[in-house]
Design a protein around this motif. Structure first.
Motif, PDB file in Angstrom:
ATOM      1  N   ASN A   1      40.564 -69.905  32.183  1.00  0.00           N
ATOM      2  CA  ASN A   1      41.141 -69.023  31.050  1.00  0.00           C
ATOM      3  C   ASN A   1      40.448 -69.462  29.684  1.00  0.00           C
ATOM      4  O   ASN A   1      40.942 -70.647  29.396  1.00  0.00           O
ATOM      5  CB  ASN A   1      42.657 -69.260  30.999  1.00  0.00           C
ATOM      6  CG  ASN A   1      43.305 -68.242  30.127  1.00  0.00           C
ATOM      7  OD1 ASN A   1      42.701 -67.721  29.139  1.00  0.00           O
ATOM      8  ND2 ASN A   1      44.539 -67.478  30.452  1.00  0.00           N
ATOM      9  N   ALA A   2      39.465 -68.976  29.433  1.00  0.00           N
ATOM     10  CA  ALA A   2      38.706 -69.197  28.230  1.00  0.00           C
ATOM     11  C   ALA A   2      39.617 -69.216  26.952  1.00  0.00           C
ATOM     12  O   ALA A   2      39.484 -70.211  26.056  1.00  0.00           O
ATOM     13  CB  ALA A   2      37.638 -68.497  27.891  1.00  0.00           C
ATOM     14  N   LEU A   3      40.654 -68.217  27.120  1.00  0.00           N
ATOM     15  CA  LEU A   3      41.634 -68.065  25.669  1.00  0.00           C
ATOM     16  C   LEU A   3      42.584 -69.247  25.872  1.00  0.00           C
ATOM     17  O   LEU A   3      42.696 -69.639  24.595  1.00  0.00           O
ATOM     18  CB  LEU A   3      42.308 -66.856  25.781  1.00  0.00           C
ATOM     19  CG  LEU A   3      41.222 -65.445  25.643  1.00  0.00           C
ATOM     20  CD1 LEU A   3      42.081 -64.115  25.739  1.00  0.00           C
ATOM     21  CD2 LEU A   3      40.497 -65.405  24.342  1.00  0.00           C
ATOM     22  N   ALA A   4      43.082 -69.654  27.039  1.00  0.00           N
ATOM     23  CA  ALA A   4      44.225 -70.775  26.922  1.00  0.00           C
ATOM     24  C   ALA A   4      43.486 -72.108  27.072  1.00  0.00           C
ATOM     25  O   ALA A   4      44.277 -72.972  26.961  1.00  0.00           O
ATOM     26  CB  ALA A   4      45.232 -70.564  27.995  1.00  0.00           C
ATOM     27  N   ARG A   5      42.050 -72.014  27.111  1.00  0.00           N
ATOM     28  CA  ARG A   5      41.405 -73.338  27.523  1.00  0.00           C
ATOM     29  C   ARG A   5      41.729 -74.103  28.786  1.00  0.00           C
ATOM     30  O   ARG A   5      42.186 -75.304  28.744  1.00  0.00           O
ATOM     31  CB  ARG A   5      41.021 -73.942  26.327  1.00  0.00           C
ATOM     32  CG  ARG A   5      40.634 -73.584  25.138  1.00  0.00           C
ATOM     33  CD  ARG A   5      39.427 -73.738  24.639  1.00  0.00           C
ATOM     34  NE  ARG A   5      38.388 -74.239  25.386  1.00  0.00           N
ATOM     35  CZ  ARG A   5      37.742 -75.410  25.155  1.00  0.00           C
ATOM     36  NH1 ARG A   5      37.829 -75.874  23.983  1.00  0.00           N
ATOM     37  NH2 ARG A   5      36.971 -75.771  25.789  1.00  0.00           N
ATOM     38  N   GLU A   6      42.291 -73.312  29.969  1.00  0.00           N
ATOM     39  CA  GLU A   6      42.648 -74.114  30.832  1.00  0.00           C
ATOM     40  C   GLU A   6      41.503 -73.700  32.074  1.00  0.00           C
ATOM     41  O   GLU A   6      40.777 -72.832  32.279  1.00  0.00           O
ATOM     42  CB  GLU A   6      43.726 -73.187  31.508  1.00  0.00           C
ATOM     43  CG  GLU A   6      45.090 -73.322  30.478  1.00  0.00           C
ATOM     44  CD  GLU A   6      46.255 -72.613  30.878  1.00  0.00           C
ATOM     45  OE1 GLU A   6      47.405 -72.786  30.369  1.00  0.00           O
ATOM     46  OE2 GLU A   6      46.125 -71.683  31.665  1.00  0.00           O
ATOM     47  N   PHE A   7      41.529 -74.613  33.123  1.00  0.00           N
ATOM     48  CA  PHE A   7      40.551 -74.674  34.396  1.00  0.00           C
ATOM     49  C   PHE A   7      41.117 -75.206  35.317  1.00  0.00           C
ATOM     50  O   PHE A   7      41.488 -76.221  35.334  1.00  0.00           O
ATOM     51  CB  PHE A   7      39.236 -75.485  33.615  1.00  0.00           C
ATOM     52  CG  PHE A   7      37.980 -75.520  34.710  1.00  0.00           C
ATOM     53  CD1 PHE A   7      37.248 -74.337  35.079  1.00  0.00           C
ATOM     54  CD2 PHE A   7      37.713 -76.693  35.305  1.00  0.00           C
ATOM     55  CE1 PHE A   7      36.414 -74.325  35.687  1.00  0.00           C
ATOM     56  CE2 PHE A   7      36.661 -76.580  36.346  1.00  0.00           C
ATOM     57  CZ  PHE A   7      35.864 -75.431  36.226  1.00  0.00           C
ATOM     58  N   ARG A   8      41.121 -74.661  36.473  1.00  0.00           N
ATOM     59  CA  ARG A   8      41.290 -75.069  37.851  1.00  0.00           C
ATOM     60  C   ARG A   8      40.344 -75.143  38.638  1.00  0.00           C
ATOM     61  O   ARG A   8      39.361 -74.206  38.776  1.00  0.00           O
ATOM     62  CB  ARG A   8      42.562 -74.265  38.357  1.00  0.00           C
ATOM     63  CG  ARG A   8      43.766 -74.098  37.667  1.00  0.00           C
ATOM     64  CD  ARG A   8      44.863 -73.801  38.441  1.00  0.00           C
ATOM     65  NE  ARG A   8      44.986 -72.384  38.919  1.00  0.00           N
ATOM     66  CZ  ARG A   8      45.067 -71.237  37.997  1.00  0.00           C
ATOM     67  NH1 ARG A   8      45.715 -71.231  37.065  1.00  0.00           N
ATOM     68  NH2 ARG A   8      44.842 -70.192  38.652  1.00  0.00           N
TER      69      ARG A   8
ATOM     70  N   VAL B   1      43.188 -79.009  31.079  1.00  0.00           N
ATOM     71  CA  VAL B   1      43.444 -78.327  29.863  1.00  0.00           C
ATOM     72  C   VAL B   1      42.793 -79.165  28.512  1.00  0.00           C
ATOM     73  O   VAL B   1      42.689 -80.156  28.453  1.00  0.00           O
ATOM     74  CB  VAL B   1      44.983 -78.440  29.354  1.00  0.00           C
ATOM     75  CG1 VAL B   1      45.435 -77.760  28.471  1.00  0.00           C
ATOM     76  CG2 VAL B   1      45.612 -77.686  30.969  1.00  0.00           C
ATOM     77  N   ALA B   2      42.257 -78.148  27.784  1.00  0.00           N
ATOM     78  CA  ALA B   2      41.290 -78.621  26.631  1.00  0.00           C
ATOM     79  C   ALA B   2      42.321 -78.454  25.615  1.00  0.00           C
ATOM     80  O   ALA B   2      42.715 -77.520  25.173  1.00  0.00           O
ATOM     81  CB  ALA B   2      40.309 -77.880  26.849  1.00  0.00           C
ATOM     82  N   GLY B   3      42.242 -79.572  24.678  1.00  0.00           N
ATOM     83  CA  GLY B   3      43.222 -79.613  23.534  1.00  0.00           C
ATOM     84  C   GLY B   3      42.512 -80.091  22.481  1.00  0.00           C
ATOM     85  O   GLY B   3      40.954 -80.367  22.689  1.00  0.00           O
ATOM     86  N   GLU B   4      42.998 -80.164  21.325  1.00  0.00           N
ATOM     87  CA  GLU B   4      42.280 -80.429  20.065  1.00  0.00           C
ATOM     88  C   GLU B   4      41.798 -82.109  20.162  1.00  0.00           C
ATOM     89  O   GLU B   4      40.673 -82.429  19.482  1.00  0.00           O
ATOM     90  CB  GLU B   4      43.185 -80.768  18.903  1.00  0.00           C
ATOM     91  CG  GLU B   4      43.580 -79.229  18.197  1.00  0.00           C
ATOM     92  CD  GLU B   4      44.568 -79.316  17.294  1.00  0.00           C
ATOM     93  OE1 GLU B   4      44.736 -80.348  16.589  1.00  0.00           O
ATOM     94  OE2 GLU B   4      44.861 -78.262  16.785  1.00  0.00           O
ATOM     95  N   SER B   5      42.356 -82.923  21.114  1.00  0.00           N
ATOM     96  CA  SER B   5      41.980 -84.335  21.072  1.00  0.00           C
ATOM     97  C   SER B   5      41.016 -84.435  22.360  1.00  0.00           C
ATOM     98  O   SER B   5      40.826 -85.759  22.714  1.00  0.00           O
ATOM     99  CB  SER B   5      43.286 -85.418  21.195  1.00  0.00           C
ATOM    100  OG  SER B   5      44.149 -85.038  22.297  1.00  0.00           O
ATOM    101  N   GLY B   6      40.758 -83.648  23.308  1.00  0.00           N
ATOM    102  CA  GLY B   6      39.883 -83.727  24.534  1.00  0.00           C
ATOM    103  C   GLY B   6      40.577 -83.100  25.643  1.00  0.00           C
ATOM    104  O   GLY B   6      41.253 -81.926  25.473  1.00  0.00           O
ATOM    105  N   VAL B   7      40.182 -83.019  26.896  1.00  0.00           N
ATOM    106  CA  VAL B   7      40.393 -82.668  28.012  1.00  0.00           C
ATOM    107  C   VAL B   7      41.261 -83.675  28.866  1.00  0.00           C
ATOM    108  O   VAL B   7      41.004 -84.798  29.209  1.00  0.00           O
ATOM    109  CB  VAL B   7      39.335 -82.094  28.845  1.00  0.00           C
ATOM    110  CG1 VAL B   7      39.489 -81.563  30.120  1.00  0.00           C
ATOM    111  CG2 VAL B   7      38.408 -81.300  27.893  1.00  0.00           C
TER     112      VAL B   7
END
Length: 280
Positions: free
Chosen positions: A99-106, A126-132
């Motif tokens: 999910n590119a919008l939520a920056r989630e990957f399974r 999950v990708a956030g501001e501080s990393g994955v």
């Protein structure tokens, strides 16, 4: 594109030349077309150290979904390998959802040798501001924190956007869940000038309605974390890339051996909703 122990060639798309906004990234993602591509694989060359005398196989890459619903990739890579003394069959099966919008990957990968399960890796990131942040559930539960990275579809969009802008070289960090699902890799991408298929071009005739469509020649090299200087990549892949994400005429270099992949069959699949307010 996938790397899954290639291991693939298949992205919030940002490049060295500048960052692409979330809205622009979503708009770019609408260009990607759901499809199923079948590639015939054969050995191009192998060193004595590889112990490989012959190798051939087939790869199936299925890409579905949309920018609104997220993208699912099903990837299967089957080879028969001859060492001169014995022949064995390897079978790698990978499914990912991004999910590119939520920056989630399974991700989930199963690896078989002679139909016996050797390894299974499953998790989500999950990708956030501080990393994955990676949560691995198989083969054992554990958590891994990694530096900020692109996911595979994000990176594909990044390649296409750079190609359109004429940016010929850029670097990215990628997490695709391959190997043990606990590391990201640094990549360098080289994009050639857009060109049209020449007469007798490898597998252009298998690309159907895109057989005469211009493409970019692309090479992506993958390096382990912390690699310095003129290091040798752990893996590299070259291919011809269309603006809709379809690839053909593959070369996969694993160091000790090199495989080629020619497009055998291309099937277009149904697209999901392109307006995110549409019912799913």
């Amino acid at each position: 594109m996938y790397r899954m122990s290639f291991g693939a060639i298949l992205t919030a798309a940002f490049a060295l030349g500048g960052t692409i906004s979330a809205n622009a990234g979503a708009e770019s993602a609408r260009m990607l077309v759901p499809h199923r591509a079948v590639y015939n694989l054969k050995l191009k060359e192998a060193s004595e150290r590889s112990g490989i005398e012959g190798m051939y196989g087939r790869m199936v890459y299925e890409f579905t979904g949309s920018a609104c619903t997220g993208f699912t990739t099903n990837f299967r890579f089957v080879t028969k390998i001859s060492t001169g003394e014995e022949t064995r069959m390897t079978d790698q099966q990978t499914t990912t959802f991004e999910n590119a919008l939520a920056r989630e990957f399974r991700f989930e990968t199963k690896s078989f040798t002679d139909e016996q399960l050797d390894k299974e890796v499953r998790g989500e990131a999950v990708a956030g501001e501080s990393g994955v942040k990676v949560e691995i559930s198989q083969p054992e539960q554990r958590q891994v924190d990694l530096a900020t990275s692109d996911f595979p579809t994000e990176h594909m969009l990044d390649v296409i956007e750079n190609a359109k802008k004429g940016n010929r070289f850029f670097e990215s960090r990628i997490f695709d869940g391959s190997e043990n699902g606990d590391q990201s890799l640094m990549t360098t991408t080289v994009v050639g000038k857009e060109q049209a298929p020449a007469p007798g071009d490898a597998d252009a005739d298998k690309a159907g309605e895109f057989s005469k469509t211009p493409y970019w020649p692309v090479t992506i090299s993958y390096f382990n974390e912390g690699t310095n200087g003129d290091a040798t990549p752990v893996y590299s892949m070259s291919f011809k890339l269309y603006g809709n994400g379809i690839t053909r005429d593959l070369t996969m270099d694993y160091g000790d051996f090199v495989l080629t992949g020619s497009l055998e069959k291309l099937e277009m699949l149904d697209k999901g909703p392109e307006n995110c307010s549409e019912p799913r």
